[in-house]
Every structure is written in C-alpha cells, then in structure tokens.
Design a protein around this motif. Structure first.
Motif, short mmCIF file in Angstrom:
data_model
loop_
_atom_site.label_atom_id
_atom_site.label_comp_id
_atom_site.label_asym_id
_atom_site.label_seq_id
_atom_site.Cartn_x
_atom_site.Cartn_y
_atom_site.Cartn_z
N THR A 171 -6.94 32.75 4.43
CA THR A 171 -7.54 31.45 4.65
C THR A 171 -8.86 31.60 5.38
O THR A 171 -9.14 32.63 5.99
CB THR A 171 -6.60 30.56 5.48
OG1 THR A 171 -6.46 31.14 6.78
CG2 THR A 171 -5.23 30.44 4.81
N GLU A 172 -9.69 30.55 5.29
CA GLU A 172 -10.97 30.58 5.97
C GLU A 172 -10.80 30.74 7.48
O GLU A 172 -11.58 31.43 8.14
CB GLU A 172 -11.76 29.30 5.65
CG GLU A 172 -13.19 29.30 6.16
CD GLU A 172 -14.05 30.36 5.46
OE1 GLU A 172 -13.69 30.78 4.35
OE2 GLU A 172 -15.06 30.78 6.06
N GLN A 173 -9.74 30.10 8.01
CA GLN A 173 -9.49 30.21 9.44
C GLN A 173 -9.15 31.64 9.83
O GLN A 173 -9.61 32.16 10.85
CB GLN A 173 -8.35 29.27 9.85
CG GLN A 173 -8.03 29.33 11.35
CD GLN A 173 -6.90 28.38 11.73
OE1 GLN A 173 -6.46 27.58 10.92
NE2 GLN A 173 -6.45 28.47 12.97
N GLN A 174 -8.34 32.31 9.00
CA GLN A 174 -8.00 33.71 9.27
C GLN A 174 -9.25 34.58 9.27
O GLN A 174 -9.44 35.44 10.14
CB GLN A 174 -7.00 34.23 8.23
CG GLN A 174 -5.59 33.70 8.38
CD GLN A 174 -4.67 34.19 7.26
OE1 GLN A 174 -5.01 34.08 6.08
NE2 GLN A 174 -3.53 34.73 7.64
N ASP A 182 -3.02 39.22 10.89
CA ASP A 182 -4.13 38.62 10.15
C ASP A 182 -5.26 39.62 9.96
O ASP A 182 -5.94 39.63 8.91
CB ASP A 182 -4.65 37.39 10.90
CG ASP A 182 -3.71 36.19 10.77
OD1 ASP A 182 -2.82 36.26 9.90
OD2 ASP A 182 -3.86 35.22 11.53
N ALA A 235 -8.29 37.29 16.19
CA ALA A 235 -7.17 37.20 15.25
C ALA A 235 -6.01 38.08 15.70
O ALA A 235 -6.16 39.00 16.50
CB ALA A 235 -7.61 37.62 13.85
N GLN A 268 -12.44 33.70 9.77
CA GLN A 268 -13.33 33.42 10.90
C GLN A 268 -12.76 33.95 12.22
O GLN A 268 -13.49 34.43 13.08
CB GLN A 268 -13.58 31.91 11.01
CG GLN A 268 -14.35 31.33 9.81
CD GLN A 268 -15.66 32.08 9.57
OE1 GLN A 268 -16.38 32.42 10.51
NE2 GLN A 268 -15.96 32.32 8.30
N GLU A 269 -11.44 33.89 12.38
CA GLU A 269 -10.84 34.42 13.60
C GLU A 269 -10.97 35.93 13.67
O GLU A 269 -11.16 36.50 14.74
CB GLU A 269 -9.36 34.01 13.67
CG GLU A 269 -9.15 32.54 13.99
CD GLU A 269 -7.68 32.16 14.04
OE1 GLU A 269 -6.84 33.01 13.66
OE2 GLU A 269 -7.37 31.02 14.45
#
Length: 343
Positions: A10-13, A26, A22, A15-16
C-alpha cells in the motif's frame, strides 16, 4: 523480475518505509517490491518528482515586482538554489540510501536464511537396503532409515525450520528458541526447539511413532491439538482413530539403534520383523506355515549380513529361514513339531 504473483504494498506502507518508521515485516514487503520492475519504476518516478522541485524553485523567482539590482537578484537566486538543491538532495538520499542499506542487509542475511520463503526445496529418497546421515545448514543432524523420503528447504526460513518426512529418521536438532524445528508427517507435525528424537511415519503403517531421548517436543495434529513429550517417553499416534498414547520406557534407546547399524526387536511379531528386514536388505519373504505369524522376537544383533541375522532369529525361535540369494527371497518355515508346541 516477475511481478505477476507479487502483491503491491500500500501507499502507506511505502511511505512509512521511505520515512524509516515502518515495521520489519512491511520493510521486507516493500524492499522486495522495489526490486521488481514495477517497484523500480515507482522509485524512479519518486526521485524525478523530487528533482522537479528544483526546477519549480527556479520558476518561483520570476515574479512581477521590481528587483533592486542584478547583483542582489543573483545573490538571492544562489541562496534559494543552494537551499533547494540541499533539501532535494536530502530527500533523494532519504529514498535511496535506506533502500540500498536495507537491500544490502537482506541480501547478506538471505544468503544464510530464507527471508521470503521462496528458495525452493530439495528431496532425497533412501532406498531399501541403505541408510543415510546428513547435516543441515543450522547444524542439525538427521539419520534417515531405509525406504524413506525427506523433503527439506535449500535454506531454512527466518522464523522456522521445517522438513517433511515419509519413513523413519532420527534427528539431533541444533537448539534455537527463535526458530523451532518442525518435522511435518503429512498432517501431524513434531515441533522441536533443540533435542534428540526418532520418528517412524511410513505411509503404509497404521501408526506414527515418536521416541524422545533428550529435550522436549510436541506432536501437533491438524486440529492444533498438542501432545507434549518428555525424555524417555514413546508416543504412538493411530492415524485411523486419531488416538494418541504416550508411555514411558526404560529401553527406548532400542528404537534408534538402527542408526548405528544395529537391528533390535523387543516382543516384535513376525510381521514387524519382516517389514524391518525387507527395508534393510530389500528382500521378500514367503511364509510356508501360517502358525509362524504367531511367533514373537526379542533380539539385538550387530551383524550386518542378512544370513547372520537370519541365523540369530533361528536360534531364538521355532522357525527356519532359508535365504535364496538369486531370487532375493527368504522362505520361512517351522521346525517340525516345535512350532506347533509354541502355539
């Protein structure tokens, strides 16, 4: 790299991971995806977007108001450009450097363990009449008996060490509390941390037998039910009824003498003796007297020649064993009235 069978994080993964906040799970997912064509393209576009900010910084200088002088303009331009480039460079480095370090670390670790579980499996078969000893990359030793299959990974996974057995083997497991050793028996599985134990799980047998010499193990069924064992205990699992019994024995070591090329029987019926000798010597048996099936044997023999083993069996029983070498067959018959008197 083929990406058809790989799920995009995912985009959140993403970016983290790029921000360095992260989780390790991840980070593994994203780092592996960055190594694909799709991930590399994403990373390249991210760098391009950051680089584009430098150009936008230049354009912001061209505004509609009076500039005091060309010298002042040049000074302001240089300061802004320097700050823009420094900031963009840091952002680009924040993207690339952690990725390189992360991938370097993964590659280094992955040479020792299977981080992603895709290193593949090897399989060996020990034919009748042979036995094999091997050592895994973690130091665990396995003694594999005749007519047995063992499937094992080229590299053990990061969280566990799993092998698949059909037949009989004895394991001396290297202790690692963070990576349990698992022997899968086509449904039931023996879970180990560090111990010495023997397993007999031939597909044609009605029972699975586990004998524990040292340490602690659990037999775990498909239903997740567990049967813990202690040293000196023998577990017998009935595959048909799914019943499990555990007993203590003072001579449990007899079950693993085969790895020292010693044949051992204790109150074993002729049917069990025939199974063992068939695997050890790859010979067939022909029973000429049905009363022979009622004979039981207790014997420990260090003789490795079939003829000597048959002679030892004759000494303690009312049976005669005639070995026909050309046909690779053993004829079993009674010693006259002696067999009838034993019934």
């Amino acid at each position: 790299m083929d990406t058809k069978n790989m799920n995009k994080p995912t985009e959140q993964q993403i970016q983290e991971v790029l921000a360095g906040i992260a989780t390790s799970e991840d980070a593994q997912i994203v780092a592996k995806w960055f190594a694909t064509d799709e991930g590399a393209a994403y990373l390249s576009k991210s760098v391009d977007r950051d680089a584009e900010q430098i150009k936008l910084g230049y354009e912001e200088l061209y505004v509609n108001h009076d500039i005091p002088s060309e010298e002042m303009f040049a000074c302001i331009f240089r300061n802004i450009r320097r700050k823009r480039i420094r900031r963009i460079a840091f952002r680009v480095a924040a993207v690339i450097i952690p990725f390189i370090v992360l991938m370097g670390l993964f590659i280094q670790v992955d040479t020792r363990v299977d981080l992603f579980g895709d290193s593949g499996y090897e399989e060996i078969y020990v034919p009748k009449g042979e036995r094999l000893q091997m050592m895994f990359q973690d130091g665990t030793r396995a003694y594999i008996n005749s007519d047995s299959h063992l499937r094992y990974p080229k590299k053990f996974a990061l969280s566990s060490r799993k092998v698949y057995l059909e037949g009989e083997a004895y394991f001396v497991v290297s202790k690692n509390s963070h990576r349990p050793f698992i022997v899968n028996l086509n449904g039931p599985a023996v879970h180990v941390l560090g111990t010495s134990f023997g397993v007999q799980a031939y597909p044609e047998n009605k029972d699975i037998t586990v004998c524990l010499d040292e340490g602690h193990v659990n037999l775990t069924l498909s239903s997740e039910k567990k049967y813990p064992m202690k040293p000196g205990e023998k577990l017998v699992y009935d595959k048909e009824s799914e019943r499990c019994t555990i007993t203590r024995s003072t001579d449990i070591h007899l079950s693993s003498l085969w790895k020292k090329n010693v044949i051992a029987f204790k109150d074993a019926p002729l049917s069990e003796v025939i199974k063992v000798l068939n695997r050890w010597y790859d010979v067939d048996f022909k029973i000429e007297d049905e009363a022979a099936w009622d004979v039981y044997f207790t014997l420990t023999s260090e003789n490795t020649l079939l003829e000597k083993v048959l002679q030892d069996l004759e000494k303690i029983s009312p049976l005669r064993f005639e070995y026909k070498e050309v046909e690779k067959e053993v004829i079993v018959m009674g010693k006259g009235e002696e067999l009838r008197s034993k019934r």
